[in-house]
Design an enzyme around this catalytic site. Structure first.
Site, PDB file in Angstrom:
ATOM      1  N   ARG A  77      -3.992   3.656  30.813  1.00  0.00           N
ATOM      2  CA  ARG A  77      -3.185   2.432  30.884  1.00  0.00           C
ATOM      3  C   ARG A  77      -3.943   1.239  30.312  1.00  0.00           C
ATOM      4  O   ARG A  77      -3.351   0.367  29.666  1.00  0.00           O
ATOM      5  CB  ARG A  77      -2.753   2.157  32.327  1.00  0.00           C
ATOM      6  CG  ARG A  77      -1.748   1.020  32.433  1.00  0.00           C
ATOM      7  CD  ARG A  77      -1.187   0.885  33.825  1.00  0.00           C
ATOM      8  NE  ARG A  77      -2.209   0.539  34.803  1.00  0.00           N
ATOM      9  CZ  ARG A  77      -1.977   0.408  36.111  1.00  0.00           C
ATOM     10  NH1 ARG A  77      -0.751   0.613  36.576  1.00  0.00           N
ATOM     11  NH2 ARG A  77      -2.942   0.097  36.937  1.00  0.00           N
ATOM     12  N   LYS A 174      -0.851  -4.734  31.638  1.00  0.00           N
ATOM     13  CA  LYS A 174      -1.645  -5.244  32.758  1.00  0.00           C
ATOM     14  C   LYS A 174      -2.636  -6.259  32.195  1.00  0.00           C
ATOM     15  O   LYS A 174      -3.794  -5.949  31.911  1.00  0.00           O
ATOM     16  CB  LYS A 174      -2.360  -4.104  33.483  1.00  0.00           C
ATOM     17  CG  LYS A 174      -2.847  -4.484  34.889  1.00  0.00           C
ATOM     18  CD  LYS A 174      -3.320  -3.256  35.631  1.00  0.00           C
ATOM     19  CE  LYS A 174      -3.868  -3.602  37.004  1.00  0.00           C
ATOM     20  NZ  LYS A 174      -2.828  -4.088  37.926  1.00  0.00           N
ATOM     21  N   GLU A 207       9.059  -5.621  40.927  1.00  0.00           N
ATOM     22  CA  GLU A 207       7.788  -5.256  41.566  1.00  0.00           C
ATOM     23  C   GLU A 207       7.245  -6.427  42.354  1.00  0.00           C
ATOM     24  O   GLU A 207       7.792  -7.530  42.322  1.00  0.00           O
ATOM     25  CB  GLU A 207       6.785  -4.818  40.499  1.00  0.00           C
ATOM     26  CG  GLU A 207       6.563  -5.847  39.402  1.00  0.00           C
ATOM     27  CD  GLU A 207       5.861  -5.273  38.181  1.00  0.00           C
ATOM     28  OE1 GLU A 207       5.272  -4.188  38.291  1.00  0.00           O
ATOM     29  OE2 GLU A 207       5.906  -5.921  37.127  1.00  0.00           O
TER      30      GLU A 207
END
Length: 323
Positions: A77, A174, A207
């Site tokens: 990721r 992220k 989220e």
């Protein structure tokens, strides 16, 4: 106002020491290509674009009982996030894995958190990413806290956030520009609850500040929000995989990623909040109303058991730090 000279740096650094730094164990910096263990030496240049522009990406991993859990998924990721903002990793994923191990080992704690930052690098205070000397890597090891469900076995509280969900492009990366997440976390503290969860402009669940949220419907479906508009959480994805066992056991009829409305969440049998530092947590109250019977439910209990066993016993997902 006093002006300090270079030779006064040791005394000046001592003035920077704070009680909360006791949880800081070790830090690697590519700028010095080495590790320091004194918190007052754990520094990033003010002109690093990660500092003044949020131009960087990061991951948080955990070392549990002497091994880093699920490092491969986190590194994959991290690479995707870096590629998403055209940022080159300064080392290979294999070399980064070695640096994480060495940093955790230098910290000396078998149970710790590892925060990995890849920044655009120092050079000017402008917004242009082309004004830096190149990407840098910082890895920080800190002490782990007590898991939330150990502190709150009765379950946790959740509210709907007033902060807009991130656009899909930024949600999937992220990155170090975490202002929406910061405001959501502030909101949860101000409201006196454990978590908040955002909804997108279509009215579907997105989220939380640092967690993914899912529901267990009353007919036995475990549903997480569609991946198109959220960060693909490593714990969420692992929990979804482990939940297949519950399907085989008959405790669930299915595991899906789909749109989840607030009305559906309010009617859920269980609500789960999952994340690297949270593991799987059970929500007992959502927007002031009990979830299910107001206690952690059977799906949470069994899924948490499976995740804890996976964290401690799945050799394929454990990167050994302390033999």
């Amino acid at each position: 106002m006093k002006r300090y000279r270079l030779e006064e740096a040791p005394a000046l650094l001592e003035r920077l020491r704070r009680p909360y730094q006791k949880s800081y164990l070790a830090m690697y910096s590519s700028l010095i290509d080495g590790i320091v263990t004194d918190p007052v030496l754990m520094a990033v240049p003010i002109d690093d674009h990660m500092v003044h522009r949020g131009d960087g990406v990061f991951e948080t991993l955990k070392c549990v009982e002497g091994a880093i859990y699920n490092a491969g998924a986190h590194l994959e990721r991290l690479v995707r996030s870096a590629e998403g903002i055209s940022l080159r990793l300064p080392v290979t994923p294999s070399a980064l894995s070695d640096i994480m191990v060495e940093t955790a080992r230098a910290g000396g704690d078998r149970n710790c958190l590892l925060r990995v930052y890849v920044s655009r690098g120092p050079g000017s205070f402008g917004v242009s990413p082309y004004e830096t000397e190149g990407p840098q890597l910082y890895v920080v090891a800190t002490r782990s806290g007590v898991p939330l469900m150990q502190r709150h076995p009765e379950g946790l509280t959740l509210r709907t956030s007033s902060i807009p969900a991130k656009p899909a492009f930024f949600a999937g990366i992220k990155n170090c520009n975490y202002l929406p997440n910061v405001l959501m976390q502030k909101e949860s503290v101000d409201l006196g609850v454990d978590f908040v969860v955002a909804y997108d402009d279509r009215g579907f669940m997105a989220e939380g500040p640092t967690e993914n949220t899912g529901i267990v419907t009353r007919d036995g479906e475990l549903a997480f929000p569609t991946l198109a508009g959220i960060l693909k959480g490593t714990t969420m994805m692992r929990a979804a995989e482990l939940a297949r066992t519950l399907v085989n056991e008959g405790a669930l009829r299915g595991v899906v990623f789909r749109d989840v409305s607030r009305e559906e969440a309010l009617a859920a049998a269980e609500i789960l909040v999952v994340g690297t530092t949270r593991d799987v947590t059970a929500v007992r109250e959502y927007d002031g109303k009990p979830v299910g019977d107001g206690r952690p439910g059977p799906v949470w209990r069994r899924l948490n058991e499976l995740l804890q066993a996976d964290i401690r016993g799945n050799a394929a997902l454990r990167t050994v730090v302390f033999a």
